[in-house]
Design a protein around this motif. Structure first.
Motif, short mmCIF file in Angstrom:
data_model
loop_
_atom_site.label_atom_id
_atom_site.label_comp_id
_atom_site.label_asym_id
_atom_site.label_seq_id
_atom_site.Cartn_x
_atom_site.Cartn_y
_atom_site.Cartn_z
N PHE A 1 -10.30 -36.12 -38.53
CA PHE A 1 -9.97 -37.27 -37.69
C PHE A 1 -10.01 -36.67 -36.16
O PHE A 1 -9.82 -35.60 -36.03
CB PHE A 1 -8.85 -38.12 -37.98
CG PHE A 1 -7.53 -37.46 -37.43
CD1 PHE A 1 -7.00 -37.66 -36.08
CD2 PHE A 1 -6.80 -36.31 -38.19
CE1 PHE A 1 -5.68 -37.14 -35.75
CE2 PHE A 1 -5.73 -35.89 -37.76
CZ PHE A 1 -5.17 -36.11 -36.40
N ALA A 2 -10.27 -37.64 -35.31
CA ALA A 2 -10.25 -37.35 -33.71
C ALA A 2 -9.45 -38.56 -33.20
O ALA A 2 -9.63 -39.79 -33.50
CB ALA A 2 -11.57 -36.97 -33.23
N GLN A 3 -8.87 -38.46 -31.96
CA GLN A 3 -8.19 -39.51 -31.47
C GLN A 3 -8.22 -39.45 -30.11
O GLN A 3 -8.00 -38.26 -29.38
CB GLN A 3 -6.69 -39.55 -31.88
CG GLN A 3 -5.93 -40.94 -31.20
CD GLN A 3 -4.77 -41.22 -31.82
OE1 GLN A 3 -4.58 -41.12 -33.17
NE2 GLN A 3 -3.69 -41.69 -31.20
N VAL A 4 -8.55 -40.42 -29.29
CA VAL A 4 -8.50 -40.34 -27.66
C VAL A 4 -7.34 -41.39 -27.23
O VAL A 4 -7.66 -42.59 -27.60
CB VAL A 4 -9.80 -40.71 -27.37
CG1 VAL A 4 -9.93 -40.76 -25.75
CG2 VAL A 4 -10.99 -39.73 -27.61
N SER A 5 -6.47 -41.12 -26.66
CA SER A 5 -5.53 -41.92 -26.21
C SER A 5 -4.86 -41.62 -24.72
O SER A 5 -4.25 -40.80 -24.58
CB SER A 5 -4.19 -41.87 -27.16
OG SER A 5 -4.47 -42.30 -28.32
N PRO A 6 -5.85 -42.17 -23.82
CA PRO A 6 -5.49 -41.80 -22.46
C PRO A 6 -3.93 -42.10 -21.89
O PRO A 6 -3.52 -43.03 -22.59
CB PRO A 6 -6.40 -42.56 -21.57
CG PRO A 6 -7.51 -43.10 -22.56
CD PRO A 6 -7.08 -43.20 -23.93
N ARG A 7 -3.35 -40.93 -21.28
CA ARG A 7 -1.93 -41.30 -20.89
C ARG A 7 -1.63 -42.64 -20.28
O ARG A 7 -0.70 -43.15 -20.40
CB ARG A 7 -1.72 -40.23 -20.20
CG ARG A 7 -1.17 -38.85 -20.78
CD ARG A 7 -0.78 -37.63 -19.96
NE ARG A 7 -0.45 -36.67 -20.94
CZ ARG A 7 -1.31 -35.60 -21.00
NH1 ARG A 7 -2.53 -35.64 -20.33
NH2 ARG A 7 -0.98 -34.75 -21.60
N THR A 8 -2.73 -43.13 -19.57
CA THR A 8 -2.58 -44.34 -18.83
C THR A 8 -2.92 -45.75 -19.65
O THR A 8 -2.80 -46.87 -19.03
CB THR A 8 -3.55 -44.27 -17.68
OG1 THR A 8 -4.84 -44.17 -18.23
CG2 THR A 8 -3.36 -43.44 -16.66
N SER A 9 -3.20 -45.52 -20.82
CA SER A 9 -3.55 -46.58 -21.78
C SER A 9 -2.51 -47.41 -21.90
O SER A 9 -1.25 -47.00 -22.06
CB SER A 9 -4.12 -45.88 -23.00
OG SER A 9 -4.37 -47.04 -23.91
N THR A 10 -2.70 -48.66 -22.02
CA THR A 10 -1.69 -49.99 -22.27
C THR A 10 -1.94 -50.19 -23.50
O THR A 10 -1.05 -51.08 -24.02
CB THR A 10 -2.18 -50.92 -21.06
OG1 THR A 10 -3.38 -51.62 -21.32
CG2 THR A 10 -1.92 -50.53 -19.77
N VAL A 11 -2.94 -50.01 -24.42
CA VAL A 11 -3.27 -50.18 -25.51
C VAL A 11 -2.84 -49.21 -26.87
O VAL A 11 -2.92 -47.80 -26.38
CB VAL A 11 -4.48 -50.66 -25.85
CG1 VAL A 11 -5.00 -51.99 -25.20
CG2 VAL A 11 -5.60 -49.69 -25.57
N LYS A 12 -2.31 -49.49 -27.88
CA LYS A 12 -1.92 -48.42 -28.92
C LYS A 12 -2.71 -48.77 -30.18
O LYS A 12 -3.00 -49.85 -30.58
CB LYS A 12 -0.41 -48.59 -28.82
CG LYS A 12 0.52 -48.23 -27.75
CD LYS A 12 1.88 -48.39 -28.06
CE LYS A 12 2.68 -47.73 -26.80
NZ LYS A 12 4.10 -48.02 -26.76
N LEU A 13 -2.88 -47.60 -30.68
CA LEU A 13 -3.66 -47.87 -32.30
C LEU A 13 -2.47 -47.97 -33.39
O LEU A 13 -1.42 -47.38 -33.26
CB LEU A 13 -4.26 -46.73 -32.49
CG LEU A 13 -5.37 -46.19 -31.58
CD1 LEU A 13 -6.02 -45.01 -31.71
CD2 LEU A 13 -6.82 -47.22 -31.80
N GLN A 14 -2.77 -49.04 -34.10
CA GLN A 14 -1.95 -49.09 -35.32
C GLN A 14 -2.05 -47.85 -36.24
O GLN A 14 -3.12 -47.18 -36.43
CB GLN A 14 -2.47 -50.35 -36.09
CG GLN A 14 -2.24 -51.59 -35.12
CD GLN A 14 -0.90 -51.92 -34.92
OE1 GLN A 14 -0.08 -51.80 -35.77
NE2 GLN A 14 -0.54 -52.26 -33.80
#
Length: 317
Positions: A296-309
């Motif tokens: 798996f790989a994940q991209v979650s910018p620190r500024t993101s206002t959305v979150k993955l379930q």
């Protein structure tokens, strides 16, 4: 006959200082959702959650009015689901809880969106594909509405490393068979490849992408069809529904043209989506056919206002 006066214990105030509660509400509520998409108004079953915050302090309310939340959610379910209908519902939720000083409200809807997908190249009848959707909406202080969409897509991924090893094996076997035969004709080479082209095959697997992004403030409808088509065009190898042999061949060729590690596809999605959306989160998972584990790989910018379930922690659905 209903009694006119019944006790409401939850609305009573507590006499000592109480801590605040971030969210109080209900989840796993069954409601219909109506989606206004290009093909017309579509209907689906959703599992919903709805909640408000409960401030603490002196004389804090013991509980919230859950029945009010339930009835307002049912009102939302009677109309097409849009940013505007979500905002109106959440504003009503806050208004209904002004007596307990709630300042934030949220709704989350999980449902499956069915979309008819055509065959790749043949005249095979179109088939239905399901896309799990999570829609989250939050209203703070009656002003700052944020709406996020999460879409789950399935696709095929062929390993670049495995493909390189297959090419090496094929080249070795070709040289072993023909050596330095300078009289070799293209038809002889083609005949050999037809017979031996699958001496080894690269491993590929069904894969899953979760993409979460904010719904643009100007959006009226959710735009699920446009979003799904955009994502599948980027991925290039979405799973197919009804196929004939020509479609299967075209799909194999697409896989050969789009060899990918989890790193490759997560970067491709990030590069092409970031200019279009100010904040995204991406998670991809390749359900390995070589290994007993997955990649798996994940991209979650620190500024993101959305979150993955956390769907991957629970296994593929």
């Amino acid at each position: 006959m209903l009694r006119s006066q019944l006790p409401d214990v939850a609305s009573s105030s507590l006499t000592t200082h109480q801590p605040s509660i971030s969210w109080v509400g209900m989840d796993d509520i069954s409601v219909p959702v109506y989606l206004d998409e290009p093909a017309g108004l579509t209907h689906s079953h959703a599992s919903a959650s709805i909640a408000v915050d409960l401030p603490g302090g002196e004389q804090a309310a013991r509980g919230i009015h859950m029945s009010r939340l339930y009835f307002l959610l049912n009102e939302l379910a009677q109309q097409p689901l849009t940013r505007q209908s979500l905002e109106h519902c959440l504003a009503q939720v806050l208004s209904s809880h002004s007596d307990v000083r709630s300042t934030a409200a949220r709704i989350e809807l999980q449902f499956e969106f069915l979309l008819k997908r055509p065959a790749l190249v043949s005249n095979s009848p179109a088939g239905w594909q399901r896309y799990p959707i999570t829609l989250s909406a939050e209203l703070i202080q009656g002003q700052a509405l944020s709406v996020a969409l999460q879409v789950e897509l399935q696709y095929s991924s062929t390993c670049p490393c495995s493909a390189a090893l297959v090419r090496e094996s094929l080249a070795h076997q070709f040289l072993q068979h023909f050596g330095e035969d300078k009289t070799l004709s293209p038809s002889q080479a083609a005949a050999w490849l037809k017979q031996n082209g699958t001496l080894a095959t690269p491993h590929s697997q069904r894969s899953v992408a979760l993409v979460s992004l904010p719904l643009p403030t100007h959006s009226k409808a959710l735009g699920l069809v446009n979003l799904i088509e955009q994502l599948e065009a980027i991925i290039a190898t979405p799973v197919q529904t009804s196929v004939k042999r020509a479609d299967e061949q075209a799909f194999a060729e697409l896989n050969g043209e789009n060899l990918m590690f989890v790193e490759d596809i997560s970067r491709r999605l990030t590069q092409q989506l970031t200019p279009l959306y100010p904040s995204i989160a991406i998670q991809v998972r390749h359900l390995e056919s070589l290994h007993a584990h997955n990649a798996f790989a994940q991209v979650s910018p620190r500024t993101s206002t959305v979150k993955l379930q956390p769907l991957f922690a629970q296994g593929s659905r």
